[in-house]
Design a protein around this motif. Structure first.
Motif, PDB file in Angstrom:
ATOM      1  N   ASP A  61       1.096  -1.087   0.006  1.00 40.11           N
ATOM      2  CA  ASP A  61      -0.272   0.462   0.358  1.00 40.11           C
ATOM      3  C   ASP A  61       1.136   1.216   0.036  1.00 40.11           C
ATOM      4  O   ASP A  61       1.910   1.390   0.893  1.00 40.11           O
ATOM      5  N   LEU A  62       0.331   1.974  -0.755  1.00 37.37           N
ATOM      6  CA  LEU A  62       0.905   3.672  -0.343  1.00 37.37           C
ATOM      7  C   LEU A  62      -0.491   4.342   0.201  1.00 37.37           C
ATOM      8  O   LEU A  62      -1.459   4.314   0.467  1.00 37.37           O
ATOM      9  N   THR A  63       0.358   5.527   0.590  1.00 38.23           N
ATOM     10  CA  THR A  63      -0.688   5.961   1.638  1.00 38.23           C
ATOM     11  C   THR A  63      -0.993   8.065   0.716  1.00 38.23           C
ATOM     12  O   THR A  63      -0.945   8.488   1.439  1.00 38.23           O
ATOM     13  N   GLY A  64      -0.062   7.885  -0.172  1.00 42.67           N
ATOM     14  CA  GLY A  64      -0.417   9.159  -1.614  1.00 42.67           C
ATOM     15  C   GLY A  64      -1.310   9.396  -2.351  1.00 42.67           C
ATOM     16  O   GLY A  64      -1.566   8.206  -2.577  1.00 42.67           O
ATOM     17  N   ASP A  65      -0.583   9.884  -3.188  1.00 41.59           N
ATOM     18  CA  ASP A  65      -0.748   9.742  -4.583  1.00 41.59           C
ATOM     19  C   ASP A  65       0.192  10.204  -5.741  1.00 41.59           C
ATOM     20  O   ASP A  65       1.010  10.010  -5.207  1.00 41.59           O
ATOM     21  N   ILE A  66      -0.146   9.875  -6.479  1.00 45.66           N
ATOM     22  CA  ILE A  66       0.719   9.493  -7.723  1.00 45.66           C
ATOM     23  C   ILE A  66       0.540  10.311  -8.666  1.00 45.66           C
ATOM     24  O   ILE A  66      -1.120  11.006  -8.906  1.00 45.66           O
TER      25      ILE A  66
END
Length: 122
Positions: A61-66
């Protein structure tokens, strides 16, 4: 991992600027950055491929925006990032988010994993 070698007859490889942003504070400065960054991309042939999208997770998972910006080649990507125009607005982003930025060279349209395997094993 080594990069496959190219010849002058190979199709051009696109370049990409990829940003991963967290702790984004949406405010007037960030809006100014968004308008300005788009203007700085034009000269270098940049175009949005992904902008501020939250990933749909399949593994990890990532907790930000791409953010992904595509360019005709890696030299254009570097030229844009290092340009005076872009350097002048970076602070608007860094004051209002935590970011990780990477510049990458893509593969040509004719790429196959066989190309990389040959470089690794041969």
């Amino acid at each position: 991992m080594s990069t496959p070698t190219t010849t002058p007859l190979d199709p051009p490889r696109p370049g990409y600027a990829i940003g991963y942003l967290t702790d984004v504070e949406v405010n007037d400065e960030l809006v100014e950055y968004m308008v300005s960054v788009e203007e700085t991309m034009r000269e270098f042939g940049g175009r949005w491929l992904v902008h501020g999208t939250t990933p749909e997770y399949r593994e990890g998972d990532l907790t930000g925006d791409i953010v992904i910006i595509g360019f005709p080649d890696i030299d254009s990507t570097r030229g844009w990032y290092e340009s005076d125009a872009y350097q002048a607005v970076i602070e608007l982003r860094t004051r209002n988010s935590r970011s990780h930025i990477a510049l990458l060279e893509g593969v040509p349209p004719t790429y196959s994993t066989r190309d990389t395997i040959a470089g690794l094993t041969g």
